[in-house]
Write a protein that holds these residues in place. Sequence first.
Motif: not given
Lengths: 338, 327
Positions: B259-262, B264, B266-267, B269-275
């Motif tokens: 979930a931490t944006v780093h 490289g 893929n802009r 795609e949605a971030l894999p967030a923790i629900p």
Amino acid sequence: MSALLRVQDLKKYFPVGKDLLGRPTQVVQAVDGVSFSVEKGRTLGIVGESGCGKSTTARLLMHLIEPDEGRISIRGKEFGRIGGRHPVAELRRQMQMVFQDSYASLNPRLTIEDSIAFGPQIHGVSEREARQQARDLLDKVGLNPNIFIRRYPHELSGGQRQRVNIARALAIKPEIVILDEAVSALDKSVQAQVLNLLADLKKEFGLTYLFISHDLNVVQYISDDVMVMYLGQVVESGPVEQLYQNPSHPYTRALLSSVPSQTPHQRKQHKVLEGDPPNPIAPPSGCRFHPRCELARPICAARQPDNVRVSGAHQAACFALPDSSGYSEYIQLQEVCA
Amino acid sequence: MSAEKLVEVRNLNVTFKAEEGPVYAVSDVSFDLAAGETLALLGESGCGKSVTMKSLMRLHPAHKTRIEGQVKIDGVDLLAMRPAALSALRGKTVSMVFQEPMLAFDPVFTIGDQIAESVRRHEGCSYAEGRKRALEMLERVRIPSAAKRLDAYPHEMSGGMRQRAMIALALACKPKILLADEPTTALDATVQIQVLLLLKELQRELGMSMIFVTHDVGVAIEVADRTAVMYAGRIIEEGPVDQVLSQPWHPYTQGLLAATVHPGMNRSEALPAIPGSPPQLTRQIQECAFAPRCRYRSDACLEPMPAAYQADNRAVRCIHALTAEAV
């Protein structure tokens, strides 16, 4: 495509201290000649360290602070409090803002529903309609209206409150939303949820974002274009890929290489910049970055560099850029003399 | 890591007595810190990382806090210490750097006086000698024109300078252990990296150990040898920082990193967030506190949590860790 939002030569000097006669003794040049434009549907990221004027720029755009100079126009219509310009109320119907502190930006005595429905009613929507809209919006930002509509801000978590703030900003159907460090106070797992939400809303409502942040990774992820500010001025701007891959201003380079590594095998060994950003009360002469810049030459202290095109829409204000005037000639001159 | 253990924490529980009932801030936390080592306590707000840290100096108000378990600092039982011994320990053996130096310094005394006072208090030297040490420390943390800064008040310095002065104060008596509670969180990016590198350098010079509390994965990677990831008051994963943060075992650590944006990413795609969000700690959670948000959740997760699974110098508290690792 013509620009949706165009800002020209925005300026704000804050007086500091007063002498015997009440005249200001010093001024902070918080925003000094900032110009940019944003096309519809794009996201402009504004980055810089504290005191660089990025938040002041946002407040000036919204007229939460009155600009000293400069023009702000949306679709070619100029807004402001000066005679002949369109009223600020109309500007705010087209541009809304979400702040960093999710708690401080909600009225603690209003329920979530009242907070969201308040804006539209000011702008002439009937109460019933505004309330129905508030329910729809809550649903859109991922909060169940049946559970949240009667709650008060203190009953919500930080991430939920920020969702409410986003819903409120969208309530009067703006075209442009300014997100001023809107996800900075959130934990990473929640931040990712809100960033996803922002991307979905942008698509659904065709929004244009101004995304202000000090987090360079997040700005890279969310922005189409990026603008780097230093001490009240724009030092570099351009499309996000170009700017991040080929940072051309020495300050942008330093800023980008200051980001902590995300892989243990690439730890930083050397610091890139010495010292703190200087005080904006008495900014350095010429290029404001020159006292911290390793490329600084006498001309940098003497004159302010103009914007130079790096490639396409990518611009930077630095004498050291190849086709800039002065610097390279000066270096040659030095070599000849020596 | 068979080196000398400077800090030994066993089954630490910290409970706050609040009006609405107890808050179980830290549950069953155990870890060691070897001489010269840096441990990063990594976690999100409310996970108990700062509470754990403050317990190592017993900074919590005694009448509102219940601390159970065992904490040994340099071989001495911290929880049994009397106030006089405790105050000799603070600043001498263990020292702390806080997130907001403006709040940690006394605004009505100069930086030099505050450092000198600490040196006099712990080493019983004269004021002049204390000032001399203060000057030496300010130079060591590379504050420009240090002699002039001795007589500056905290509000006269910039954020980065204040944090350097705070570090000078914390290190003035050459502590064996430095506790750093998000010392760079309030600083700008270019200043943050300066302070992180300075801390690492001072650590080498003085040979001290460090515990570093942070919510920033990047900061943990920059400074730490080992890391302990905390969630809802527990350490859920621990091990060498390069291993834990490049191949996390616990689903929460995996989720946090994803979930931490780093750079490289893929802009498009949605971030894999923790629900969901972390639980309230008003109840003593016996089962896995992450289970409600976890994609590997099964009925067994609702049973009381078993002891940590340990391998390769690492530990993880998740019954699915091994299968999750394979996924």
